[in-house]
Design an enzyme around this catalytic site. Structure first.
Site, PDB file in Angstrom:
ATOM      1  N   GLU A  45     -26.309 -13.244  24.773  1.00 41.74           N
ATOM      2  CA  GLU A  45     -25.784 -12.058  24.096  1.00 41.74           C
ATOM      3  C   GLU A  45     -26.515 -10.827  24.619  1.00 41.74           C
ATOM      4  O   GLU A  45     -27.737 -10.826  24.722  1.00 41.74           O
ATOM      5  CB  GLU A  45     -25.983 -12.193  22.586  1.00 41.74           C
ATOM      6  CG  GLU A  45     -25.727 -10.935  21.780  1.00 41.74           C
ATOM      7  CD  GLU A  45     -24.321 -10.401  21.920  1.00 41.74           C
ATOM      8  OE1 GLU A  45     -24.166  -9.185  22.141  1.00 41.74           O
ATOM      9  OE2 GLU A  45     -23.379 -11.198  21.812  1.00 41.74           O
ATOM     10  N   CYS A  91       0.834  -1.208   0.000  1.00 37.68           N
ATOM     11  CA  CYS A  91       0.000   0.000   0.000  1.00 37.68           C
ATOM     12  C   CYS A  91       0.866   1.255   0.000  1.00 37.68           C
ATOM     13  O   CYS A  91       1.808   1.365   0.801  1.00 37.68           O
ATOM     14  CB  CYS A  91      -0.910  -0.010   1.221  1.00 37.68           C
ATOM     15  SG  CYS A  91      -1.945   1.448   1.376  1.00 37.68           S
ATOM     16  N   CYS A 130      -9.963 -12.499  20.875  1.00 35.79           N
ATOM     17  CA  CYS A 130      -9.313 -11.582  19.935  1.00 35.79           C
ATOM     18  C   CYS A 130      -8.237 -10.759  20.615  1.00 35.79           C
ATOM     19  O   CYS A 130      -7.720  -9.810  20.043  1.00 35.79           O
ATOM     20  CB  CYS A 130     -10.356 -10.651  19.300  1.00 35.79           C
ATOM     21  SG  CYS A 130     -11.245  -9.617  20.474  1.00 35.79           S
ATOM     22  N   CYS A 143      -2.655  -0.995   8.684  1.00 38.01           N
ATOM     23  CA  CYS A 143      -1.910  -2.251   8.506  1.00 38.01           C
ATOM     24  C   CYS A 143      -0.483  -2.057   8.995  1.00 38.01           C
ATOM     25  O   CYS A 143       0.443  -1.954   8.188  1.00 38.01           O
ATOM     26  CB  CYS A 143      -1.899  -2.678   7.044  1.00 38.01           C
ATOM     27  SG  CYS A 143      -3.516  -2.951   6.321  1.00 38.01           S
ATOM     28  N   TYR A 203     -21.567 -14.715  24.784  1.00 36.18           N
ATOM     29  CA  TYR A 203     -21.250 -13.638  23.848  1.00 36.18           C
ATOM     30  C   TYR A 203     -21.496 -14.146  22.417  1.00 36.18           C
ATOM     31  O   TYR A 203     -20.642 -14.027  21.542  1.00 36.18           O
ATOM     32  CB  TYR A 203     -19.809 -13.155  24.010  1.00 36.18           C
ATOM     33  CG  TYR A 203     -19.377 -12.972  25.452  1.00 36.18           C
ATOM     34  CD1 TYR A 203     -19.676 -11.797  26.141  1.00 36.18           C
ATOM     35  CD2 TYR A 203     -18.683 -13.977  26.134  1.00 36.18           C
ATOM     36  CE1 TYR A 203     -19.286 -11.622  27.469  1.00 36.18           C
ATOM     37  CE2 TYR A 203     -18.295 -13.817  27.451  1.00 36.18           C
ATOM     38  CZ  TYR A 203     -18.600 -12.639  28.127  1.00 36.18           C
ATOM     39  OH  TYR A 203     -18.216 -12.476  29.435  1.00 36.18           O
ATOM     40  N   GLN A 256     -18.224 -11.785  11.438  1.00 35.18           N
ATOM     41  CA  GLN A 256     -16.771 -11.839  11.314  1.00 35.18           C
ATOM     42  C   GLN A 256     -16.332 -11.247   9.977  1.00 35.18           C
ATOM     43  O   GLN A 256     -16.909 -11.553   8.935  1.00 35.18           O
ATOM     44  CB  GLN A 256     -16.280 -13.277  11.435  1.00 35.18           C
ATOM     45  CG  GLN A 256     -16.439 -13.868  12.826  1.00 35.18           C
ATOM     46  CD  GLN A 256     -15.353 -13.412  13.797  1.00 35.18           C
ATOM     47  OE1 GLN A 256     -14.549 -12.531  13.492  1.00 35.18           O
ATOM     48  NE2 GLN A 256     -15.333 -13.997  14.979  1.00 35.18           N
ATOM     49  N   CYS A 308      -7.872   0.277  -0.750  1.00 40.26           N
ATOM     50  CA  CYS A 308      -7.298  -0.375   0.420  1.00 40.26           C
ATOM     51  C   CYS A 308      -6.994  -1.824   0.050  1.00 40.26           C
ATOM     52  O   CYS A 308      -7.864  -2.558  -0.423  1.00 40.26           O
ATOM     53  CB  CYS A 308      -8.257  -0.327   1.605  1.00 40.26           C
ATOM     54  SG  CYS A 308      -7.627  -1.220   3.059  1.00 40.26           S
ATOM     55  N   CYS A 319      -1.211   5.627   7.064  1.00 35.05           N
ATOM     56  CA  CYS A 319      -2.571   5.258   7.447  1.00 35.05           C
ATOM     57  C   CYS A 319      -2.619   4.581   8.809  1.00 35.05           C
ATOM     58  O   CYS A 319      -3.453   4.907   9.641  1.00 35.05           O
ATOM     59  CB  CYS A 319      -3.169   4.344   6.377  1.00 35.05           C
ATOM     60  SG  CYS A 319      -4.621   3.419   6.888  1.00 35.05           S
ATOM     61  N   ASP A 378     -16.724 -16.300  23.526  1.00 39.54           N
ATOM     62  CA  ASP A 378     -16.035 -15.431  22.570  1.00 39.54           C
ATOM     63  C   ASP A 378     -16.276 -13.991  22.999  1.00 39.54           C
ATOM     64  O   ASP A 378     -17.035 -13.253  22.373  1.00 39.54           O
ATOM     65  CB  ASP A 378     -16.571 -15.687  21.160  1.00 39.54           C
ATOM     66  CG  ASP A 378     -15.798 -14.916  20.091  1.00 39.54           C
ATOM     67  OD1 ASP A 378     -14.823 -14.226  20.436  1.00 39.54           O
ATOM     68  OD2 ASP A 378     -16.183 -15.002  18.910  1.00 39.54           O
TER      69      ASP A 378
END
Length: 462
Positions: A342, A81, A417, A90, A321, A292, A168, A87, A390
Site C-alpha cells: 500500500e 429523496c 470499483c 443518487c 493496494y 469500505q 440523506c 443533488c 483492489d
C-alpha cells in the site's frame, strides 16, 4: 463528400427532441439515439420515451436535459429523496432497485466484451441489498452560507453549488443528525463559513463516520486553518447532544483545493478514532483512514474474494493496494502468509495496528507504490500462489500486471470499483496467459451508477 468535410450534427443547442432511452451511461445518465447520434439525458430510465432539450453538441454525441417523461419505463419509480434530481448523489433513484441490479450486471458484461475483448466469461447476477437505504457509514458534506444561514449538503452535478439537505436517504441516520447539529451550532456561535471563491472563512466541510456494528460515531470539522472560534465548545455540545459520538476532531486544510481533508488533525473532544468490525475482525478508523463505506456489502464482497482465492492454508498471497489491511486479514486466516502492499503510509500504519488488534501474525505490510514494489519482489524471486488486488478506479499500471505474470501465481482475484478499468486489465492479463473464469458484481452503492466486482482469473493450464 471530401474527407475534409464534416457531417453536420442532426441537433442544435436549445432544440427539443423526442427520444427513447435504451441504456445507461457510466455516470447513470440515460442513453438514447436521435438520427444516429448518441444523446445523454440525466434522469432518463431505460424504456422511457422523453422530451429532451439539447444543451451541448459534440461531434459524436450530445447532452440534453429532461423536459418531460412522455411515456415512463416500467422500471421508473418516484425517488425517495426530495432533492434526488437536483443533488446528483443518487442518479438512479428513479429506477426500481431490481432494475438497477440488472443494469449494473449489463454494464459489466458490456465492458468485458467491448473494452476487454473477452468472451465466454460468466458474469453472475448482481448481489444487491435487502434494504438499500441508510447504508453509508461515511459522509462528507461541504458547508456554505446562503440567505443569511448555514447550509450543507452535496454539490449539484458538475458544479460547486451546494444543494442544502436536511436528510440523506443513503446515509446512516447518525450522520444526518451530526450534520443538522453542526449547522445549527455553527450558526448559533457565528462561526465564519468558508467561501471557496475568496478562500476566506473557517468551516469548510463536515465529515461523519459511523461504526455500523459498534455504533460509535466521529464528527470531523474541516477548517481553513488552525483557528476555530468556539470549536471546543461546539465539540462538547455535539457530544452531549449525540450520545453515539465518541470523537470530535478538527481537521486543518488551509490549501485551495478540492481535496476535503488536510494533513493535520486535532482532537476537540473524546478519542482520536472509532472502531468497527467486518465479520469477526475489528478495525480502528481514524479521520483519514480508508474503510469500505458499506460494511454489510463489504462482507459479501470479501466473502466472494475468499471463495475465488481457493485457499487451502499453505499459500503465500500478495494483497496489492491493501489499504488498512481489511482483505489481508481475512486472507491471512486461511493461508500461510500474506504480503500487503500500500502506498499510503498512514494506511500501512493502520494495517499493522489492525493485525495486532486481531492477533494476526502471518502478515507483513510494505509501504510503497505497487508499480515499484511488485517488480522488485518479482526480481528478488518472491513467488505468490495467489495475488489479490483492489486498485483505485484507474486500475493497474502495466508494471504491476507484468510483475504478476512474472510471479506466475495460479490464481488472481481482482476486486474492482470500475468495470471499464477492470475489463482493460483483464484483457491485458489474457495476453499474459491468464483466463478470466467468472465475475461477480456486488452492489456496494445502491442508487448510484457504481458497481463493485470480483473476478476469478486463472493461469492457463492450471
Amino acid at each position: 463528400m471530401s474527407m475534409q468535410e464534416t457531417v453536420k450534427p442532426p441537433v442544435r443547442p436549445g432544440q427539443e427532441i423526442e427520444v427513447t432511452v435504451h441504456g445507461l451511461g457510466s455516470s447513470g445518465e440515460g442513453v438514447a439515439r436521435y438520427e444516429g447520434l448518441t444523446i445523454f439525458v440525466p434522469g432518463g430510465a431505460p424504456g422511457d420515451r422523453l422530451l429532451a432539450r439539447v444543451q451541448e453538441v459534440k461531434r459524436n454525441y450530445a447532452r440534453a436535459a429532461l423536459v418531460q417523461v412522455l411515456e415512463p419505463s416500467p422500471d421508473r419509480v418516484t425517488p425517495v429523496c426530495p432533492v434526488a434530481g437536483e443533488c446528483g448523489g443518487c442518479p438512479l433513484q428513479h429506477i426500481a432497485y431490481e432494475a438497477q441490479l440488472r443494469l449494473k450486471r449489463q454494464q459489466v458484461v458490456d465492458a468485458l466484451e467491448r473494452l476487454g475483448k473477452l468472451s465466454g466469461v460468466t458474469v453472475h447476477p448482481t448481489l444487491g441489498m435487502a434494504e438499500p437505504w441508510e447504508y453509508r457509514n461515511k459522509a462528507q458534506f461541504p458547508v456554505g452560507w446562503r440567505a443569511g444561514r448555514v447550509i450543507a449538503g452535496f454539490f449539484a452535478p458538475g458544479t460547486h453549488r451546494i444543494v442544502d439537505i436536511e436528510r440523506c436517504a443513503i446515509q446512516h441516520p447518525v450522520a444526518n443528525r451530526i450534520l443538522a447539529a453542526v449547522k445549527e451550532l455553527a450558526g448559533r456561535y457565528g462561526v465564519p463559513i468558508y467561501d471557496e471563491g475568496t478562500h476566506t472563512g473557517v468551516l469548510r466541510h463536515v465529515l461523519a463516520r459511523v461504526g455500523r456494528r459498534t455504533g460509535e460515531a466521529m464528527a470531523v470539522l474541516v477548517t481553513n486553518g488552525p483557528e476555530f472560534p468556539h470549536g471546543r465548545t461546539i465539540a462538547r455540545e455535539l457530544m452531549a447532544r449525540i450520545p453515539e459520538l465518541v470523537s470530535v476532531v478538527q481537521n486543518i486544510n488551509p490549501v485551495r483545493t478540492n481535496v476535503v481533508l488536510g494533513r493535520e488533525s486535532r482532537v476537540l473532544a473524546g478519542r482520536d478514532s472509532i472502531t468497527d468490525s467486518i465479520g469477526d475482525l475489528e478495525f480502528s478508523i481514524s479521520p483519514v483512514s480508508f474503510f469500505q463505506v458499506n460494511p454489510a456489502q463489504t462482507e459479501v464482497l470479501y466473502g466472494k474474494a475468499l471463495e475465488y482465492a481457493g485457499l487451502t492454508g499453505s499459500e503465500t498471497v500478495i494483497d496489492l493496494y491493501c489499504g488498512i489491511g481489511t482483505i489481508s486479514l481475512f486472507l491471512a486466516r486461511q493461508c500461510r502468509e500474506v504480503i500487503g502492499i500500500e502506498w499510503v503510509e498512514e494506511a500501512v500504519e493502520d494495517a499493522w495496528e489492525n493485525a495486532a488488534r486481531n492477533g494476526i501474525r502471518n502478515v507483513r505490510f510494505i509501504a510503497g507504490d505497487a508499480a515499484v514494489e511488485m517488480p522488485r519482489l518479482a526480481a528478488e524471486g518472491v513467488r505468490a500462489d495467489v495475488v489479490v488486488l483492489d486498485p483505485p478506479r484507474k486500475g493497474c499500471e502495466e508494471p504491476v500486471l507484468q510483475a504478476i505474470a512474472q510471479m506466475a501465481p495460479r490464481r488472481v482475484v481482482y476486486v474492482s470499483c470500475n468495470a471499464a478499468s477492470l475489463a482493460r486489465d483483464l484483457g491485458r492479463l489474457a495476453g499474459m496467459g491468464y483466463r478470466t473464469v467468472e465475475v461477480q458484481p456486488v452492489d456496494m452503492f445502491p442508487h448510484t451508477a457504481h458497481v463493485e466486482c470480483v473476478a476469478r482469473v486463472e493461469r492457463e493450464g492450471t
